[in-house]
Design a protein around this motif. Structure first.
Motif, PDB file in Angstrom:
ATOM      1  N   HIS A 106      -5.032 -10.243   7.626  1.00 31.17           N
ATOM      2  CA  HIS A 106      -4.807  -8.877   8.085  1.00 31.17           C
ATOM      3  C   HIS A 106      -6.095  -8.068   7.965  1.00 31.17           C
ATOM      4  O   HIS A 106      -7.065  -8.479   7.335  1.00 31.17           O
ATOM      5  CB  HIS A 106      -3.647  -8.216   7.320  1.00 31.17           C
ATOM      6  CG  HIS A 106      -3.957  -7.844   5.910  1.00 31.17           C
ATOM      7  ND1 HIS A 106      -3.217  -6.931   5.184  1.00 31.17           N
ATOM      8  CD2 HIS A 106      -4.929  -8.248   5.051  1.00 31.17           C
ATOM      9  CE1 HIS A 106      -3.710  -6.801   3.969  1.00 31.17           C
ATOM     10  NE2 HIS A 106      -4.743  -7.587   3.857  1.00 31.17           N
ATOM     11  N   LEU A 121      -3.986   4.850   8.009  1.00 29.07           N
ATOM     12  CA  LEU A 121      -4.477   3.490   7.790  1.00 29.07           C
ATOM     13  C   LEU A 121      -3.832   2.571   8.826  1.00 29.07           C
ATOM     14  O   LEU A 121      -2.608   2.432   8.869  1.00 29.07           O
ATOM     15  CB  LEU A 121      -4.111   3.020   6.375  1.00 29.07           C
ATOM     16  CG  LEU A 121      -4.651   1.661   5.948  1.00 29.07           C
ATOM     17  CD1 LEU A 121      -6.173   1.714   5.771  1.00 29.07           C
ATOM     18  CD2 LEU A 121      -3.993   1.205   4.648  1.00 29.07           C
ATOM     19  N   GLU A 170      -7.324  -3.722   7.512  1.00 22.31           N
ATOM     20  CA  GLU A 170      -6.885  -2.368   7.191  1.00 22.31           C
ATOM     21  C   GLU A 170      -8.036  -1.435   7.540  1.00 22.31           C
ATOM     22  O   GLU A 170      -9.145  -1.590   7.005  1.00 22.31           O
ATOM     23  CB  GLU A 170      -6.533  -2.263   5.710  1.00 22.31           C
ATOM     24  CG  GLU A 170      -5.349  -3.135   5.315  1.00 22.31           C
ATOM     25  CD  GLU A 170      -5.333  -3.443   3.829  1.00 22.31           C
ATOM     26  OE1 GLU A 170      -4.330  -3.116   3.171  1.00 22.31           O
ATOM     27  OE2 GLU A 170      -6.333  -4.009   3.336  1.00 22.31           O
ATOM     28  N   SER A 218       0.841  -1.194   0.000  1.00 19.81           N
ATOM     29  CA  SER A 218       0.000   0.000   0.000  1.00 19.81           C
ATOM     30  C   SER A 218       0.873   1.240   0.000  1.00 19.81           C
ATOM     31  O   SER A 218       1.834   1.332   0.778  1.00 19.81           O
ATOM     32  CB  SER A 218      -0.915   0.015   1.223  1.00 19.81           C
ATOM     33  OG  SER A 218      -1.804  -1.080   1.210  1.00 19.81           O
ATOM     34  N   GLN A 226      -3.430   0.357  -3.472  1.00 20.87           N
ATOM     35  CA  GLN A 226      -3.075  -1.006  -3.073  1.00 20.87           C
ATOM     36  C   GLN A 226      -2.706  -1.788  -4.322  1.00 20.87           C
ATOM     37  O   GLN A 226      -3.451  -1.799  -5.312  1.00 20.87           O
ATOM     38  CB  GLN A 226      -4.205  -1.704  -2.333  1.00 20.87           C
ATOM     39  CG  GLN A 226      -3.765  -3.081  -1.828  1.00 20.87           C
ATOM     40  CD  GLN A 226      -4.758  -3.709  -0.877  1.00 20.87           C
ATOM     41  OE1 GLN A 226      -5.461  -4.623  -1.263  1.00 20.87           O
ATOM     42  NE2 GLN A 226      -4.804  -3.232   0.352  1.00 20.87           N
ATOM     43  N   GLN A 272       3.617   0.192   2.941  1.00 20.72           N
ATOM     44  CA  GLN A 272       3.466  -1.029   3.740  1.00 20.72           C
ATOM     45  C   GLN A 272       3.480  -2.223   2.807  1.00 20.72           C
ATOM     46  O   GLN A 272       2.738  -2.257   1.823  1.00 20.72           O
ATOM     47  CB  GLN A 272       2.161  -0.958   4.544  1.00 20.72           C
ATOM     48  CG  GLN A 272       1.794  -2.227   5.277  1.00 20.72           C
ATOM     49  CD  GLN A 272       0.897  -3.134   4.469  1.00 20.72           C
ATOM     50  OE1 GLN A 272      -0.007  -2.685   3.771  1.00 20.72           O
ATOM     51  NE2 GLN A 272       1.173  -4.423   4.523  1.00 20.72           N
ATOM     52  N   HIS A 279      -2.919  -1.018  10.123  1.00 21.04           N
ATOM     53  CA  HIS A 279      -2.702  -2.392   9.665  1.00 21.04           C
ATOM     54  C   HIS A 279      -2.540  -3.300  10.883  1.00 21.04           C
ATOM     55  O   HIS A 279      -1.768  -2.990  11.795  1.00 21.04           O
ATOM     56  CB  HIS A 279      -1.435  -2.467   8.794  1.00 21.04           C
ATOM     57  CG  HIS A 279      -0.952  -3.852   8.535  1.00 21.04           C
ATOM     58  ND1 HIS A 279      -1.266  -4.557   7.392  1.00 21.04           N
ATOM     59  CD2 HIS A 279      -0.170  -4.684   9.276  1.00 21.04           C
ATOM     60  CE1 HIS A 279      -0.702  -5.746   7.442  1.00 21.04           C
ATOM     61  NE2 HIS A 279      -0.029  -5.852   8.578  1.00 21.04           N
TER      62      HIS A 279
END
Length: 249
Positions: free
Chosen positions: A104, A76, A106, A69, A119, A94, A78
């Motif tokens: 994960h 944001l 977000e 990202s 992304q 990231q 994570h």
């Protein structure tokens, strides 16, 4: 043989608004399908996302892709299944190697401002990699009127870049009006390569190789480019233009 260029206009991308998420898809993704845009070499996904405050993507799983990202604005958060928790801000990149599997989430943690980010998903050359997570920050000062190398193949990686498990490079630049940068195509010998440039939806007008004009959200695919060939990027607009560039096998 001259490079072949296909321009992908912002409005031609896939689009969805889910209320909390405003998203554009360069390639086929989720319910959006276009047989002409299903990938470009190892590059499989470029989504330009804007997520409302206190909203986001709940916990979900990935395998076998490397996913990163590029944060344009906002915050944001994570969280992942290997213990990483981090709040990403402008300038942060990231990077997750999903490999054998990782989960994960977000989430936009800001109480009032949206988060805007790109992304990107890339298919590595090697299957069943061990999951990994990396973050690096690249300041506006570094990127202004320069082309900053952000991601490089692990075989050529150093402390200034993030390593990826395929022949793939990512760069970023913020060009002020009237300024330009040159990119020297990577690779060796006479094997042709691919380039993709994407102008973030923040302003600017970038002319590529003196002919292709890109505006906010536009992208351009280059094929039949050769190692050591030079590609010129010029800001011909009246606002700063922020773009990312991929150079891949």
């Amino acid at each position: 043989m001259p490079a072949k260029i296909v321009t992908r206009r912002s409005g031609d991308r896939g689009y969805a608004n889910h209320g909390w998420l405003d998203t554009h898809h360069t390639f086929s993704f989720a319910s959006y399908y276009d047989p002409e845009f299903e990938g470009f070499g190892s590059l499989r996904v470029i989504n330009e996302d804007k997520v409302d405050p206190q909203s986001g993507f709940g916990t979900h799983s990935h395998r076998e892709f490397e996913i990163f990202s590029y944060i344009i604005s906002g915050e944001l958060e994570h969280r992942d299944s290997i213990g990483n928790v981090e709040i990403l801000k402008r300038g942060d990149v990231q990077f997750t190697t999903a490999g054998t599997g990782i989960s994960h989430s977000e989430y936009n943690v800001h109480p009032s401002l949206p988060v805007h980010f790109l992304q990107i998903w890339v298919k590595p050359d090697t299957a069943r990699l061990a999951p990994e997570y990396h973050t690096k920050s690249f300041t506006d000062t570094e990127k202004t009127n320069s082309l900053v190398h952000i991601i490089a193949p692990v075989s050529k990686n150093n402390n200034s870049t993030i390593g990826i498990h395929t022949d793939f490079n990512m760069y970023a630049s913020i060009l002020e009006p009237g300024h330009s940068v040159n990119h020297v195509v990577q690779g060796e010998g006479s094997t042709s390569r691919r380039l993709y440039v994407h102008l973030a939806s923040t302003g600017g007008q970038i002319k590529v190789s003196g002919k292709e004009l890109l505006k906010q959200g536009d992208g351009a695919f280059f094929t039949d480019v050769l190692p050591d060939e030079e590609i010129l990027f010029e800001n011909v607009g009246d606002k700063n233009g922020e773009f990312i560039l991929f150079d891949l096998a």
